[in-house]
Design an enzyme around this catalytic site. Structure first.
Site, PDB file in Angstrom:
ATOM      1  N   CYS A   1      11.658  28.012 -20.263  1.00 15.93           N
ATOM      2  CA  CYS A   1      10.868  29.080 -19.631  1.00 15.93           C
ATOM      3  C   CYS A   1      11.132  30.384 -20.388  1.00 15.93           C
ATOM      4  O   CYS A   1      12.247  30.919 -20.312  1.00 15.93           O
ATOM      5  CB  CYS A   1      11.285  29.227 -18.161  1.00 15.93           C
ATOM      6  SG  CYS A   1      10.420  30.550 -17.295  1.00 15.93           S
TER       7      CYS A   1
ATOM      8  N   HIS B   1       2.331  22.251 -24.027  1.00 11.67           N
ATOM      9  CA  HIS B   1       1.253  23.235 -23.889  1.00 11.67           C
ATOM     10  C   HIS B   1      -0.015  22.705 -24.551  1.00 11.67           C
ATOM     11  O   HIS B   1       0.052  22.176 -25.679  1.00 11.67           O
ATOM     12  CB  HIS B   1       1.651  24.561 -24.544  1.00 11.67           C
ATOM     13  CG  HIS B   1       2.824  25.204 -23.874  1.00 11.67           C
ATOM     14  ND1 HIS B   1       2.701  26.090 -22.824  1.00 11.67           N
ATOM     15  CD2 HIS B   1       4.155  25.053 -24.080  1.00 11.67           C
ATOM     16  CE1 HIS B   1       3.900  26.472 -22.426  1.00 11.67           C
ATOM     17  NE2 HIS B   1       4.800  25.848 -23.165  1.00 11.67           N
TER      18      HIS B   1
ATOM     19  N   GLU C   1      -0.225  27.210 -15.310  1.00 10.48           N
ATOM     20  CA  GLU C   1       1.074  26.582 -15.578  1.00 10.48           C
ATOM     21  C   GLU C   1       1.226  25.258 -14.836  1.00 10.48           C
ATOM     22  O   GLU C   1       0.892  25.153 -13.648  1.00 10.48           O
ATOM     23  CB  GLU C   1       2.218  27.512 -15.151  1.00 10.48           C
ATOM     24  CG  GLU C   1       2.473  28.643 -16.103  1.00 10.48           C
ATOM     25  CD  GLU C   1       3.860  29.229 -15.911  1.00 10.48           C
ATOM     26  OE1 GLU C   1       4.793  28.493 -15.547  1.00 10.48           O
ATOM     27  OE2 GLU C   1       3.991  30.448 -16.119  1.00 10.48           O
TER      28      GLU C   1
ATOM     29  N   CYS D   1       3.291  33.648 -19.275  1.00 12.93           N
ATOM     30  CA  CYS D   1       4.034  32.416 -19.597  1.00 12.93           C
ATOM     31  C   CYS D   1       4.595  32.605 -21.001  1.00 12.93           C
ATOM     32  O   CYS D   1       3.826  32.644 -21.978  1.00 12.93           O
ATOM     33  CB  CYS D   1       3.103  31.209 -19.531  1.00 12.93           C
ATOM     34  SG  CYS D   1       3.891  29.653 -19.957  1.00 12.93           S
TER      35      CYS D   1
ATOM     36  N   GLY E   1       4.290  29.654 -23.215  1.00 16.30           N
ATOM     37  CA  GLY E   1       2.846  29.517 -23.480  1.00 16.30           C
ATOM     38  C   GLY E   1       2.373  30.491 -24.537  1.00 16.30           C
ATOM     39  O   GLY E   1       1.560  30.138 -25.406  1.00 16.30           O
TER      40      GLY E   1
HETATM   41  N1  LIG Z   1       5.509  25.823 -15.852  1.00 21.47           N
HETATM   42  C1  LIG Z   1       6.359  25.572 -17.047  1.00 21.47           C
HETATM   43  C2  LIG Z   1       7.756  26.209 -16.858  1.00 21.47           C
HETATM   44  C3  LIG Z   1       7.694  27.750 -16.790  1.00 21.47           C
HETATM   45  C4  LIG Z   1       7.263  28.332 -18.112  1.00 21.47           C
HETATM   46  C5  LIG Z   1       6.800  29.780 -18.091  1.00 21.47           C
HETATM   47  N2  LIG Z   1       6.866  30.490 -16.842  1.00 21.47           N
HETATM   48  C6  LIG Z   1       7.411  30.568 -19.245  1.00 21.47           C
HETATM   49  O1  LIG Z   1       7.621  31.788 -19.109  1.00 21.47           O
HETATM   50  O2  LIG Z   1       7.605  29.953 -20.324  1.00 21.47           O
HETATM   51  C7  LIG Z   1       6.504  24.053 -17.250  1.00 21.47           C
HETATM   52  O3  LIG Z   1       6.428  23.297 -16.260  1.00 21.47           O
HETATM   53  O4  LIG Z   1       6.730  23.677 -18.414  1.00 21.47           O
END
Ligand SMILES: N[C@H](CCC[C@H](N)C(=O)O)C(=O)O
Length: 287
Positions: free
Chosen positions: A75, A167, A216, A225, A228
């Site tokens: 994250c 992603h 997400e 994100c 992301g």
């Molecule tokens: N939903 C993402 C985790 C949080 C990533 C995001 N909040 C960031 O800042 O990278 C997943 O399941 O891979």
């Protein structure tokens, strides 16, 4: 149970943080606790839960749970917030230190004072591009760059990148027309991504600037994100839309991140991290 917490966010992508240097939680309580704290009505309100924990291999460790209780491997916004918290709370000595994630270790450098970290730079390591490691169904060793991807009525082109978490990146002509709410929830659960996937729509403004929106995995539409944004810049470079080695400005709903990908090397992410609330969360598990 009264659980001490701190709420921090990276460009309005917010998490409830529990410091396991100070407080212990049982493993089986983590997923239900993530769901409980994230609830804006009965909980605190966030995109999930992040644990800051002692590590045998790094200066500090991080685990992240989405608001649906699913645990993710990485994250980006969370890493910047963990770095801020660890430095401001003297968990780490130096302004540069390592953070353990489920995807491996990263190196963070905080910018600011011991009393107030404003911005953090993270060496996110190299992206993973082999289809089987994203993971995405299809020929294992292949990269997925601008590949035809039918999603409902939409004929799209997908570029798939892992930053430790998966992603699916799509380029659109106008970010306001991106099918974020119609195709985001469909693509995130598409069987072609056996572990699910985070879904990003990108509008290039120049070869050094882009608009970014995200659905997400495990949290739905968030304001930002970090992994992301890293995946989006990698995808832009793979598609010849941005240069290696130069900072690209990513305009997310919650603010800007500055990302560069060194050829054959790491992705670097720079951006803000802010603390908003601290307190005690009273939780009767199962209530
Ligand atoms: N939903 C993402 C985790 C949080 C990533 C995001 N909040 C960031 O800042 O990278 C997943 O399941 O891979």
């Amino acid at each position: 149970m009264d659980i001490p917490f701190v709420k921090l966010h990276g460009l309005k992508n917010s998490y409830i943080f529990v410091d396991l240097f100070q407080f212990q939680l049982e493993e089986e309580s983590l997923a239900p606790l993530a769901i409980a704290v994230a609830d804006r009505n009965t909980g605190i309100g966030s995109d999930g839960l992040i644990l800051i924990h002692p590590s045998d291999t790094c200066d500090v460790g991080m685990r992240i749970f989405n608001l649906d209780g699913s645990e993710a491997m990485n994250c980006g916004n969370g890493l910047r917030c963990v770095a801020k918290y660890a430095y401001e709370n003297n968990i780490v000595e130096s302004d540069t230190f390592t953070i353990q994630t489920k995807a491996g270790q990263v190196e963070a450098q905080v910018h600011g004072t011991r009393a107030h970290v404003q911005e953090v730079t993270v060496d996110m390591g190299a992206p993973v591009l082999q289809r089987e490691l994203i993971p995405m169904q299809g020929a294992p060793a292949q990269q997925v760059v601008a590949e035809d991807f039918q999603a409902g009525e939409e004929q799209l082109l997908v570029t798939a990148v892992s930053m430790g978490n998966p992603h699916a990146v799509f380029f659109v002509d106008n970010i306001d027309d991106a099918p974020l709410y119609t195709q985001g929830p469909v693509i995130t659960n598409d069987p072609r991504f056996p572990d699910g996937v985070n879904v990003e729509f990108i509008e290039m403004l120049s070869n050094r600037e882009m608009h970014f929106r995200v659905w997400e995995r495990g949290s739905g539409v968030t304001q930002a994100c970090g992994t992301g944004a890293c995946a989006a810049v990698v995808a832009a470079i793979l598609n010849g839309k941005a240069p290696y080695g130069e900072e690209v400005t990513v305009h997310l709903s919650g603010g800007d991140l500055f990302i560069r990908w060194e050829k054959d090397g790491s992705v670097w992410m720079r951006g803000a991290a802010e603390k908003t609330v601290s307190g005690t969360f009273h939780w009767e598990r199962g209530a």
